[in-house]
Design an enzyme around this catalytic site. Sequence first.
Site, PDB file in Angstrom:
ATOM      1  CD  GLU A  25       2.485  -8.778  -5.667  1.00  0.00           C
ATOM      2  OE1 GLU A  25       2.196  -8.810  -6.869  1.00  0.00           O
ATOM      3  OE2 GLU A  25       1.836  -9.356  -4.790  1.00  0.00           O
TER       4      GLU A  25
ATOM      5  CG  HIS B 168       2.063  -4.302  -2.227  1.00  0.00           C
ATOM      6  ND1 HIS B 168       0.739  -4.262  -1.812  1.00  0.00           N
ATOM      7  CD2 HIS B 168       2.481  -5.569  -1.952  1.00  0.00           C
ATOM      8  CE1 HIS B 168       0.395  -5.438  -1.327  1.00  0.00           C
ATOM      9  NE2 HIS B 168       1.440  -6.251  -1.398  1.00  0.00           N
TER      10      HIS B 168
ATOM     11  CG  HIS C 105       0.914  -7.056   3.210  1.00  0.00           C
ATOM     12  ND1 HIS C 105       1.259  -8.367   3.446  1.00  0.00           N
ATOM     13  CD2 HIS C 105       0.978  -6.886   1.860  1.00  0.00           C
ATOM     14  CE1 HIS C 105       1.527  -8.960   2.288  1.00  0.00           C
ATOM     15  NE2 HIS C 105       1.373  -8.078   1.314  1.00  0.00           N
TER      16      HIS C 105
ATOM     17  CD  GLU D 277      -5.201  16.100   4.374  1.00  0.00           C
ATOM     18  OE1 GLU D 277      -5.840  17.050   4.849  1.00  0.00           O
ATOM     19  OE2 GLU D 277      -4.121  16.231   3.766  1.00  0.00           O
TER      20      GLU D 277
ATOM     21  CG  HIS E 172      -2.536  -8.727  -1.071  1.00  0.00           C
ATOM     22  ND1 HIS E 172      -2.114  -9.351  -2.219  1.00  0.00           N
ATOM     23  CD2 HIS E 172      -1.402  -8.306  -0.462  1.00  0.00           C
ATOM     24  CE1 HIS E 172      -0.787  -9.326  -2.273  1.00  0.00           C
ATOM     25  NE2 HIS E 172      -0.339  -8.692  -1.213  1.00  0.00           N
TER      26      HIS E 172
HETATM   27  O1  2HA Z   1       6.425  -9.060  -1.168  1.00  0.00           O
HETATM   28  O2  2HA Z   1       3.678  -8.410  -0.457  1.00  0.00           O
HETATM   29  O3  2HA Z   1       2.219  -9.330  -2.411  1.00  0.00           O
HETATM   30  C1  2HA Z   1       5.458  -9.914  -0.704  1.00  0.00           C
HETATM   31  C2  2HA Z   1       4.124  -9.376  -1.030  1.00  0.00           C
HETATM   32  C3  2HA Z   1       3.371 -10.046  -2.085  1.00  0.00           C
HETATM   33 ZN    ZN Z   2       1.572  -8.173  -0.732  1.00  0.00          ZN
END
Ligand code: 2HA
Ligand code: ZN
Length: 281
Positions: A118, A142, A144, A172, A213
């Site tokens: 990413e 990022h 998950h 909050e 995602h």
């Molecule tokens: O790094 O999270 O979106 C792997 C991921 C791809």
């Molecule tokens: Zn990801």
Amino acid sequence: MPIEQANCMRRFVRMCADAWEQGWHESNAGNLSYRLDEEDIRVCMPFFSIKGEGHEWHGLGFADSDLAGQFFMVTAGGSPLRKVGIDPAINCGVVEIDGEGKAWRKVWGLKGTHPTSEFSSHLLAHAVFIRETDGDNRVVYHAHAPNVTALSLLLEPDEAQWNRALWGVMTEVIMLAPQGVGVLPWMLPGSKELAVRTAAKLEAHDAVVWTQHGIIVREQTFDDAFGLAHAIEKAAGIYLNARAANGGHRPEHLVSPAQLAAICEKMGLDFDVSALAAPDE
Ligand code: 2HA
Ligand code: ZN
């Protein structure tokens, strides 16, 4: 002092460990990047190397002059966040962007590997900050996040619906994300389209939901980035629990628009009531 003792590196590694502990980073999921400031560069520079194999320039596939000459600490593609602290030189590294903002090369770490898949999303998000905030924002993260992802299976990728749910859960959230979350429909992970659409959303939001995602946030510091992701993920979890306890229906006693307006007035935040979905959505 080894580079692992540098302030930026310690904070980077700590955030990866904290995020792993939360259960947001199965296998090699998620990624983190940080734009080094002048002091970081001064401290880390003695450990940088650009000689020999593995330090070639690689095209980014786009050019953004705002990124020119910047240094980024970034997690490695395919690397578990859990292992960043165990072996930083393999699981993360520092890259330099060339003078035209169109290529990168390794200057430290990323042994035998490359930045996260990413990386384009991270770099385009950093470019937004550099333009927008005179370079104050330095962290892109990022995750998950499981509750955010679960909620993305229930709600449309519609910001008004998301804001009503998340702001409605606890007071909050509007304090931390007064502009609400941006939301994108499913897009191919690691794609240029995802990177470009995310950067556009990050112009107006500090956090963007990636449907089916996870979430990506941008903030000034590691603590701010982790805190924002944590608050949104927690709110999504509370919303899901309340909805499940209510037979799957929308909870009836969300923080009301009038309460949200009162919080914003007290905190001096802009609140656009029209950013909320109609109450029965
Ligand atoms: O790094 O999270 O979106 C792997 C991921 C791809
Ligand atoms: Zn990801």
